[in-house]
Design a protein around this motif. Structure first.
Motif, PDB file in Angstrom:
ATOM      1  N   ASN A 161       0.821  -1.204   0.000  1.00 45.40           N
ATOM      2  CA  ASN A 161       0.000   0.000   0.000  1.00 45.40           C
ATOM      3  C   ASN A 161       0.857   1.257   0.000  1.00 45.40           C
ATOM      4  OD1 ASN A 161      -2.907  -0.859   0.309  1.00 45.40           O
ATOM      5  ND2 ASN A 161      -2.057  -1.869   2.121  1.00 45.40           N
ATOM      6  N   LEU A 162       0.437   2.224  -0.790  1.00 46.30           N
ATOM      7  CA  LEU A 162       0.891   3.594  -0.612  1.00 46.30           C
ATOM      8  C   LEU A 162      -0.204   4.308   0.172  1.00 46.30           C
ATOM      9  CD1 LEU A 162       2.322   4.442  -4.165  1.00 46.30           C
ATOM     10  CD2 LEU A 162       3.589   3.797  -2.113  1.00 46.30           C
ATOM     11  N   VAL A 163       0.044   5.546   0.579  1.00 45.71           N
ATOM     12  CA  VAL A 163      -0.971   6.261   1.349  1.00 45.71           C
ATOM     13  C   VAL A 163      -0.995   7.724   0.915  1.00 45.71           C
ATOM     14  CG1 VAL A 163       0.634   6.774   3.238  1.00 45.71           C
ATOM     15  CG2 VAL A 163      -1.827   6.752   3.673  1.00 45.71           C
ATOM     16  N   LEU A 164      -2.202   8.248   0.787  1.00 45.31           N
ATOM     17  CA  LEU A 164      -2.392   9.654   0.448  1.00 45.31           C
ATOM     18  C   LEU A 164      -2.745  10.401   1.729  1.00 45.31           C
ATOM     19  CD1 LEU A 164      -2.455  11.718  -1.899  1.00 45.31           C
ATOM     20  CD2 LEU A 164      -4.936  11.369  -2.002  1.00 45.31           C
ATOM     21  N   LEU A 165      -1.859  11.285   2.161  1.00 42.41           N
ATOM     22  CA  LEU A 165      -2.053  12.050   3.387  1.00 42.41           C
ATOM     23  C   LEU A 165      -2.613  13.423   3.043  1.00 42.41           C
ATOM     24  CD1 LEU A 165       1.416  11.209   4.996  1.00 42.41           C
ATOM     25  CD2 LEU A 165      -0.733   9.949   5.242  1.00 42.41           C
ATOM     26  N   SER A 166      -3.658  13.821   3.756  1.00 42.02           N
ATOM     27  CA  SER A 166      -4.323  15.094   3.441  1.00 42.02           C
ATOM     28  C   SER A 166      -4.389  15.992   4.666  1.00 42.02           C
ATOM     29  CB  SER A 166      -5.742  14.836   2.929  1.00 42.02           C
ATOM     30  OG  SER A 166      -5.715  14.022   1.769  1.00 42.02           O
ATOM     31  N   THR A 167      -4.266  17.278   4.411  1.00 41.95           N
ATOM     32  CA  THR A 167      -4.415  18.291   5.454  1.00 41.95           C
ATOM     33  C   THR A 167      -5.409  19.333   4.978  1.00 41.95           C
ATOM     34  OG1 THR A 167      -3.282  19.962   6.785  1.00 41.95           O
ATOM     35  CG2 THR A 167      -2.434  19.576   4.556  1.00 41.95           C
ATOM     36  N   ASN A 168      -6.147  19.920   5.906  1.00 41.42           N
ATOM     37  CA  ASN A 168      -7.135  20.938   5.535  1.00 41.42           C
ATOM     38  C   ASN A 168      -6.481  22.286   5.245  1.00 41.42           C
ATOM     39  OD1 ASN A 168      -9.283  19.124   5.845  1.00 41.42           O
ATOM     40  ND2 ASN A 168      -9.481  19.586   8.038  1.00 41.42           N
ATOM     41  N   LYS A 169      -5.242  22.450   5.699  1.00 37.76           N
ATOM     42  CA  LYS A 169      -4.538  23.691   5.418  1.00 37.76           C
ATOM     43  C   LYS A 169      -3.813  23.600   4.076  1.00 37.76           C
ATOM     44  CE  LYS A 169      -3.735  25.098  10.214  1.00 37.76           C
ATOM     45  NZ  LYS A 169      -2.697  25.496  11.202  1.00 37.76           N
ATOM     46  N   LYS A 170      -3.691  24.731   3.421  1.00 41.14           N
ATOM     47  CA  LYS A 170      -3.009  24.758   2.133  1.00 41.14           C
ATOM     48  C   LYS A 170      -1.502  24.859   2.336  1.00 41.14           C
ATOM     49  CE  LYS A 170      -6.842  26.760  -0.474  1.00 41.14           C
ATOM     50  NZ  LYS A 170      -7.288  27.851  -1.379  1.00 41.14           N
ATOM     51  N   MET A 171      -0.785  23.938   1.674  1.00 44.73           N
ATOM     52  CA  MET A 171       0.671  23.905   1.790  1.00 44.73           C
ATOM     53  C   MET A 171       1.360  24.707   0.695  1.00 44.73           C
ATOM     54  SD  MET A 171       1.274  19.895   2.829  1.00 44.73           S
ATOM     55  CE  MET A 171       0.305  19.259   1.441  1.00 44.73           C
ATOM     56  N   SER A 172       0.574  25.384  -0.130  1.00 39.03           N
ATOM     57  CA  SER A 172       1.145  26.091  -1.277  1.00 39.03           C
ATOM     58  C   SER A 172       2.049  27.251  -0.875  1.00 39.03           C
ATOM     59  CB  SER A 172       0.018  26.606  -2.186  1.00 39.03           C
ATOM     60  OG  SER A 172      -0.893  27.423  -1.442  1.00 39.03           O
ATOM     61  N   LEU A 173       1.883  27.780   0.344  1.00 44.98           N
ATOM     62  CA  LEU A 173       2.739  28.861   0.807  1.00 44.98           C
ATOM     63  C   LEU A 173       4.136  28.365   1.182  1.00 44.98           C
ATOM     64  CD1 LEU A 173       0.247  30.886   3.053  1.00 44.98           C
ATOM     65  CD2 LEU A 173       0.976  31.393   0.722  1.00 44.98           C
ATOM     66  N   CYS A 174       4.261  27.051   1.345  1.00 46.58           N
ATOM     67  CA  CYS A 174       5.540  26.474   1.779  1.00 46.58           C
ATOM     68  C   CYS A 174       6.183  25.587   0.721  1.00 46.58           C
ATOM     69  CB  CYS A 174       5.347  25.668   3.066  1.00 46.58           C
ATOM     70  SG  CYS A 174       4.673  26.635   4.443  1.00 46.58           S
ATOM     71  N   GLY A 175       5.360  24.892  -0.033  1.00 46.48           N
ATOM     72  CA  GLY A 175       5.911  23.962  -1.008  1.00 46.48           C
ATOM     73  C   GLY A 175       5.133  23.955  -2.314  1.00 46.48           C
ATOM     74  N   ASN A 176       5.761  23.384  -3.320  1.00 44.51           N
ATOM     75  CA  ASN A 176       5.133  23.283  -4.636  1.00 44.51           C
ATOM     76  C   ASN A 176       4.895  21.826  -4.991  1.00 44.51           C
ATOM     77  OD1 ASN A 176       5.420  26.116  -4.977  1.00 44.51           O
ATOM     78  ND2 ASN A 176       7.521  25.822  -5.697  1.00 44.51           N
ATOM     79  N   PRO A 177       3.738  21.511  -5.560  1.00 47.52           N
ATOM     80  CA  PRO A 177       3.461  20.129  -5.961  1.00 47.52           C
ATOM     81  C   PRO A 177       4.415  19.682  -7.067  1.00 47.52           C
ATOM     82  CG  PRO A 177       1.441  21.437  -5.879  1.00 47.52           C
ATOM     83  CD  PRO A 177       2.575  22.397  -5.783  1.00 47.52           C
ATOM     84  N   ILE A 178       4.687  18.388  -7.097  1.00 50.16           N
ATOM     85  CA  ILE A 178       5.529  17.816  -8.136  1.00 50.16           C
ATOM     86  C   ILE A 178       4.664  17.008  -9.102  1.00 50.16           C
ATOM     87  CG2 ILE A 178       6.036  15.753  -6.745  1.00 50.16           C
ATOM     88  CD1 ILE A 178       8.798  15.678  -8.101  1.00 50.16           C
ATOM     89  N   ARG A 179       5.007  17.059 -10.337  1.00 49.91           N
ATOM     90  CA  ARG A 179       4.247  16.356 -11.355  1.00 49.91           C
ATOM     91  C   ARG A 179       4.596  14.873 -11.346  1.00 49.91           C
ATOM     92  NH1 ARG A 179       4.655  17.340 -17.930  1.00 49.91           N
ATOM     93  NH2 ARG A 179       3.325  15.601 -18.536  1.00 49.91           N
ATOM     94  N   ILE A 180       3.582  14.022 -11.500  1.00 48.63           N
ATOM     95  CA  ILE A 180       3.777  12.580 -11.600  1.00 48.63           C
ATOM     96  C   ILE A 180       3.947  12.223 -13.075  1.00 48.63           C
ATOM     97  CG2 ILE A 180       2.729  10.315 -11.224  1.00 48.63           C
ATOM     98  CD1 ILE A 180       1.265  11.503  -8.838  1.00 48.63           C
ATOM     99  N   ALA A 181       4.986  11.466 -13.379  1.00 44.23           N
ATOM    100  CA  ALA A 181       5.263  11.143 -14.776  1.00 44.23           C
ATOM    101  C   ALA A 181       5.678   9.689 -14.914  1.00 44.23           C
ATOM    102  CB  ALA A 181       6.359  12.060 -15.320  1.00 44.23           C
ATOM    103  N   ALA A 182       5.754   9.230 -16.145  1.00 42.67           N
ATOM    104  CA  ALA A 182       6.180   7.870 -16.459  1.00 42.67           C
ATOM    105  C   ALA A 182       7.270   7.930 -17.520  1.00 42.67           C
ATOM    106  CB  ALA A 182       4.993   7.044 -16.947  1.00 42.67           C
ATOM    107  N   ASN A 183       7.848   6.750 -17.832  1.00 50.40           N
ATOM    108  CA  ASN A 183       8.848   6.639 -18.900  1.00 50.40           C
ATOM    109  C   ASN A 183      10.067   7.536 -18.661  1.00 50.40           C
ATOM    110  OD1 ASN A 183       7.048   4.894 -20.280  1.00 50.40           O
ATOM    111  ND2 ASN A 183       6.006   6.681 -21.173  1.00 50.40           N
ATOM    112  N   MET A 184      10.911   7.097 -17.787  1.00 49.82           N
ATOM    113  CA  MET A 184      12.116   7.851 -17.465  1.00 49.82           C
ATOM    114  C   MET A 184      13.096   7.844 -18.635  1.00 49.82           C
ATOM    115  SD  MET A 184      12.775   6.670 -13.499  1.00 49.82           S
ATOM    116  CE  MET A 184      13.907   8.034 -13.198  1.00 49.82           C
ATOM    117  N   ASP A 185      13.866   8.915 -18.738  1.00 51.20           N
ATOM    118  CA  ASP A 185      14.853   9.059 -19.799  1.00 51.20           C
ATOM    119  C   ASP A 185      16.176   8.462 -19.327  1.00 51.20           C
ATOM    120  OD1 ASP A 185      16.484   9.769 -21.863  1.00 51.20           O
ATOM    121  OD2 ASP A 185      16.218  11.949 -21.626  1.00 51.20           O
ATOM    122  N   LYS A 186      16.623   7.416 -19.978  1.00 53.73           N
ATOM    123  CA  LYS A 186      17.845   6.736 -19.559  1.00 53.73           C
ATOM    124  C   LYS A 186      19.105   7.572 -19.783  1.00 53.73           C
ATOM    125  CE  LYS A 186      16.290   1.948 -19.963  1.00 53.73           C
ATOM    126  NZ  LYS A 186      16.591   0.611 -20.519  1.00 53.73           N
TER     127      LYS A 186
END
Length: 294
Positions: A161-186
């Motif tokens: 299992n992975l887990v998705l942790l959620s908070t009611n406060k916005k974290m955008s003032l402290c951090g930036n979301p990262i994009r989820i991607a596939a197919n890494m470049d070797k």
């Protein structure tokens, strides 16, 4: 009557004389002033030998302890070498601290202004508090409470299992979301961003290689083409352990979350990550604010 008393006194005196005549000093009991010169020298030599033997034991134990400490220090320096960076350099890396001990347990990935994706094992020690961004900013250093946790089944992690942790406060003032991607470049550099060996004011950043064999064993399981969809395995080049929940990133995009903790050795330099791109749809269902086109 007087004769009887006299006889008794004589008997008592004879007994006292007998006892005094029976008592004799041995080598230890002889008073110092009554000893011969040879006896005094023997006593001094005996005490000196006891003192030398005791000091020899003390010095031997000290040397053994020092050599052991020096060996352990050398062993650690030779076997572990982690590159550390400031937490501010990776604003998408969330730090998960134990709510009771306040120790840094894991890292996770900020994927929206309210959500962090992490390995389920990070919650085994109890409730956590989320920290993102600067450790000196008055708002960010307080952290964010964990308000919800949703399990996401994933065969690419040991805990399943992975887990998705959620908070009611916005974290955008402290951090930036990262994009989820596939197919890494070797042909491009990839890194593992993770929890440092000690402290909570930095992150570890280790270079990894995507050049791995087609089939190999990891955690007792054969990683072949049938499991390529759920895991991403890389060869890590530094002498720094990978911790469960560490992030596999390339070009500012998230590709995987470490399946389990592992220490690099001569017989094992491959570490596997849960491929997070295969759960993008599930993540969107749990967090509607998630922007998959960041």
């Amino acid at each position: 009557m007087e004769e009887i008393v006299d006889d008794n006194n004589k008997l008592i005196e004879e007994n006292i004389d007998t006892e005094l005549s029976e008592f004799s000093y041995n080598f230890i009991d002889i008073p110092w002033d009554d000893r011969t010169q040879r006896s005094k020298i023997l006593i001094v030599l005996l005490l000196l030998s006891i003192f030398i033997a005791t000091m020899a034991l003390v010095i031997n134990n000290f040397v053994a302890h020092y050599n052991s400490f020096k060996h352990n220090k050398s062993f650690k320096n030779d076997d572990i070498n982690c590159n550390l960076v400031k937490v501010d350099e990776y604003p998408y890396a969330a730090r998960l601290h134990s709510l009771t001990s306040h120790q840094l347990i894991c890292v996770g990935a900020v994927i929206s202004e309210n959500s962090v994706l992490a390995n389920e094992v990070c919650l085994k020690s109890g409730t956590v508090r989320l920290f993102v961004g600067s450790i000196t900013d008055q708002y960010c250093k307080k952290g964010f409470s964990l308000d919800a946790a949703e399990l996401i089944p994933h065969d690419g992690v040991v805990s399943k299992n992975l887990v998705l942790l959620s908070t009611n406060k916005k974290m955008s003032l402290c951090g930036n979301p990262i994009r989820i991607a596939a197919n890494m470049d070797k042909d491009s550099h990839a890194f593992v961003i993770g929890r440092p060996l000690r402290g909570d004011r930095s992150l570890s950043r280790q270079l990894v290689s995507l050049d791995v064999f087609n089939n190999y064993t990891h955690n007792g399981q054969l990683i072949d083409n049938s499991r390529r969809n759920s895991v991403i395995c890389v060869k890590y080049l530094s002498r720094c352990p990978v911790r469960a929940g560490d992030l596999l990133v390339q070009g500012g995009r998230l590709y995987g979350i470490a399946s389990t903790s592992i220490q690099r050795s001569a017989n094992n330099d491959v570490v596997c990550f849960a491929n997070v791109s295969i759960i993008k749809t599930k993540l969107k269902e749990l967090d509607d604010s998630l922007n998959l086109n960041l």
